[in-house]
Design a protein around this motif. Sequence first.
Motif, PDB file in Angstrom:
ATOM      1  N   PRO A   1      -0.359   6.568   5.711  1.00  0.00           N
ATOM      2  CA  PRO A   1      -1.253   5.457   5.368  1.00  0.00           C
ATOM      3  C   PRO A   1      -1.848   4.774   6.592  1.00  0.00           C
ATOM      4  O   PRO A   1      -3.012   4.360   6.575  1.00  0.00           O
ATOM      5  CB  PRO A   1      -0.337   4.497   4.589  1.00  0.00           C
ATOM      6  CG  PRO A   1       0.740   5.364   4.049  1.00  0.00           C
ATOM      7  CD  PRO A   1       0.964   6.409   5.095  1.00  0.00           C
ATOM      8  N   GLU A   2      -1.063   4.659   7.661  1.00  0.00           N
ATOM      9  CA  GLU A   2      -1.568   3.998   8.857  1.00  0.00           C
ATOM     10  C   GLU A   2      -2.721   4.782   9.476  1.00  0.00           C
ATOM     11  O   GLU A   2      -3.691   4.195   9.968  1.00  0.00           O
ATOM     12  CB  GLU A   2      -0.430   3.835   9.866  1.00  0.00           C
ATOM     13  CG  GLU A   2       0.684   2.936   9.359  1.00  0.00           C
ATOM     14  CD  GLU A   2       1.951   3.094  10.164  1.00  0.00           C
ATOM     15  OE1 GLU A   2       2.716   4.039   9.885  1.00  0.00           O
ATOM     16  OE2 GLU A   2       2.163   2.278  11.065  1.00  0.00           O
TER      17      GLU A   2
ATOM     18  N   ARG B   1      -6.622  -1.101  17.025  1.00  0.00           N
ATOM     19  CA  ARG B   1      -5.635  -1.226  18.105  1.00  0.00           C
ATOM     20  C   ARG B   1      -4.520  -2.192  17.721  1.00  0.00           C
ATOM     21  O   ARG B   1      -3.340  -1.930  17.966  1.00  0.00           O
ATOM     22  CB  ARG B   1      -6.317  -1.689  19.395  1.00  0.00           C
ATOM     23  CG  ARG B   1      -7.108  -0.605  20.114  1.00  0.00           C
ATOM     24  CD  ARG B   1      -7.543  -1.080  21.494  1.00  0.00           C
ATOM     25  NE  ARG B   1      -8.475  -2.197  21.393  1.00  0.00           N
ATOM     26  CZ  ARG B   1      -9.802  -2.065  21.353  1.00  0.00           C
ATOM     27  NH1 ARG B   1     -10.352  -0.862  21.409  1.00  0.00           N
ATOM     28  NH2 ARG B   1     -10.582  -3.124  21.268  1.00  0.00           N
ATOM     29  N   GLY B   2      -4.889  -3.299  17.116  1.00  0.00           N
ATOM     30  CA  GLY B   2      -3.880  -4.272  16.724  1.00  0.00           C
ATOM     31  C   GLY B   2      -2.915  -3.727  15.690  1.00  0.00           C
ATOM     32  O   GLY B   2      -1.703  -3.949  15.773  1.00  0.00           O
ATOM     33  N   SER B   3      -3.438  -2.990  14.714  1.00  0.00           N
ATOM     34  CA  SER B   3      -2.566  -2.444  13.674  1.00  0.00           C
ATOM     35  C   SER B   3      -1.628  -1.387  14.240  1.00  0.00           C
ATOM     36  O   SER B   3      -0.471  -1.285  13.823  1.00  0.00           O
ATOM     37  CB  SER B   3      -3.405  -1.855  12.539  1.00  0.00           C
ATOM     38  OG  SER B   3      -4.151  -0.735  12.977  1.00  0.00           O
ATOM     39  N   LEU B   4      -2.104  -0.607  15.212  1.00  0.00           N
ATOM     40  CA  LEU B   4      -1.263   0.435  15.805  1.00  0.00           C
ATOM     41  C   LEU B   4      -0.165  -0.166  16.681  1.00  0.00           C
ATOM     42  O   LEU B   4       1.001   0.223  16.591  1.00  0.00           O
ATOM     43  CB  LEU B   4      -2.123   1.404  16.615  1.00  0.00           C
ATOM     44  CG  LEU B   4      -3.096   2.269  15.802  1.00  0.00           C
ATOM     45  CD1 LEU B   4      -4.008   3.068  16.721  1.00  0.00           C
ATOM     46  CD2 LEU B   4      -2.338   3.198  14.864  1.00  0.00           C
TER      47      LEU B   4
ATOM     48  N   ALA C   1      -4.436  -7.810  11.940  1.00  0.00           N
ATOM     49  CA  ALA C   1      -4.183  -6.393  12.208  1.00  0.00           C
ATOM     50  C   ALA C   1      -2.767  -6.146  12.699  1.00  0.00           C
ATOM     51  O   ALA C   1      -2.070  -5.253  12.206  1.00  0.00           O
ATOM     52  CB  ALA C   1      -5.196  -5.882  13.232  1.00  0.00           C
ATOM     53  N   ALA C   2      -2.338  -6.933  13.686  1.00  0.00           N
ATOM     54  CA  ALA C   2      -1.061  -6.672  14.348  1.00  0.00           C
ATOM     55  C   ALA C   2       0.146  -7.045  13.497  1.00  0.00           C
ATOM     56  O   ALA C   2       1.236  -6.500  13.707  1.00  0.00           O
ATOM     57  CB  ALA C   2      -0.999  -7.424  15.682  1.00  0.00           C
ATOM     58  N   VAL C   3      -0.031  -7.941  12.559  1.00  0.00           N
ATOM     59  CA  VAL C   3       1.103  -8.382  11.746  1.00  0.00           C
ATOM     60  C   VAL C   3       0.931  -7.959  10.285  1.00  0.00           C
ATOM     61  O   VAL C   3       1.715  -7.169   9.752  1.00  0.00           O
ATOM     62  CB  VAL C   3       1.300  -9.911  11.846  1.00  0.00           C
ATOM     63  CG1 VAL C   3       2.450 -10.363  10.951  1.00  0.00           C
ATOM     64  CG2 VAL C   3       1.578 -10.309  13.295  1.00  0.00           C
TER      65      VAL C   3
ATOM     66  N   VAL D   1       1.811  -3.908   6.088  1.00  0.00           N
ATOM     67  CA  VAL D   1       1.348  -3.154   4.921  1.00  0.00           C
ATOM     68  C   VAL D   1       1.451  -1.652   5.183  1.00  0.00           C
ATOM     69  O   VAL D   1       1.946  -0.887   4.351  1.00  0.00           O
ATOM     70  CB  VAL D   1      -0.105  -3.538   4.578  1.00  0.00           C
ATOM     71  CG1 VAL D   1      -0.672  -2.581   3.540  1.00  0.00           C
ATOM     72  CG2 VAL D   1      -0.171  -4.966   4.069  1.00  0.00           C
ATOM     73  N   GLY D   2       0.992  -1.226   6.357  1.00  0.00           N
ATOM     74  CA  GLY D   2       1.048   0.190   6.684  1.00  0.00           C
ATOM     75  C   GLY D   2       2.458   0.718   6.796  1.00  0.00           C
ATOM     76  O   GLY D   2       2.708   1.906   6.588  1.00  0.00           O
TER      77      GLY D   2
END
Length: 345
Positions: A72-73, A90-93, A235-237, A242-243
Amino acid sequence: MLRRILWTSLALAPLAILVHYLLHPDPNVDFVLSAGALIPLAWLIGEATEHAARHTGPGIGGFLNATFGNAPELIIALFALADGLTEVVRGSLSGSVVGNLLLVLGFSLLFGGRGEIDRQSSFVSLGLVGAAVLCFLIPSIPAFDGDPERSSIARLSIPPSIALLLLYVAVTYVSLRRHRLMHVSSEEAVAGWSMRRSLGVLAAATVATALIAEILVGSLESFAESAGLSDFFIAAVIVAIVGNAAEHGGAVVVAARGQIRLAAEIALSSSAQVAVFLVPAVALLSYLIDPLALSFRPVELAAIGGSAAVTAALLAQGKSSRGRGAALIVLYAAVAAAFFVAGDR
């Protein structure tokens, strides 16, 4: 009783998808349905992984969960790239790496309590995260000044991405070979689901999780705007959590059943996979959409490196405990607060 409820609640996944694409409801409705749907899907991934681990051992079992759980990510990142949301990607990763190391592992240790973990495998995963941070410095340091999205930074991201992918392939091969030699299993002697059924359920649950996570992320953006949160924090949190829903649910369920060794493998393998596989893979695949510069911010690099160092210190003796889990969760709260204060660039 609980299992029956979880099996029944799997119907939320197709319901959330149909409502979203056919009725186009208010984002809050999307959020409630998709968030509810992720819970049984995460449980199902954990259930299938546990059955698969009976055939392969905890090392490969954790690898399977991390692999399917990170799908999902990857999909979320590609969707965000298509929309030009490079800072969100970038923030989500980076948030995903930190979330797996601190939040997923923390809750796993908290629910699993005292036990033994695979110290060697754990430190391999943590070492991979450390190596990734060093590679990320190559494009990140020049991006501290000027436009972090400039094409020269994107080109500078290619060599470390290739190096990390090669490192991932080499270490994964050695690790899987080690676990295979340590664990010899006979299909007839293993109770529960067959390996084929386990992998089939994992694949189906991952596809559904990807669709649901994409819906949830879309509704979260609307909510975050009304709440006045920065895109980076979202994104980062939020997006990262969620991912990581699959890893959260899968690892905690497995840990609560007393399989702390497998739960730790899930969290640590997932963090390493994001750092040395998912990040460089997204960077290279971005050239098919919009080149992504791996220009991570100092707060992101410090969070990833610091999380790996603290986790290594807590797991140095190869032991798990609720106290260690609580410490990791508290540290994650501190990192999340730092992300909140940092805001957007």
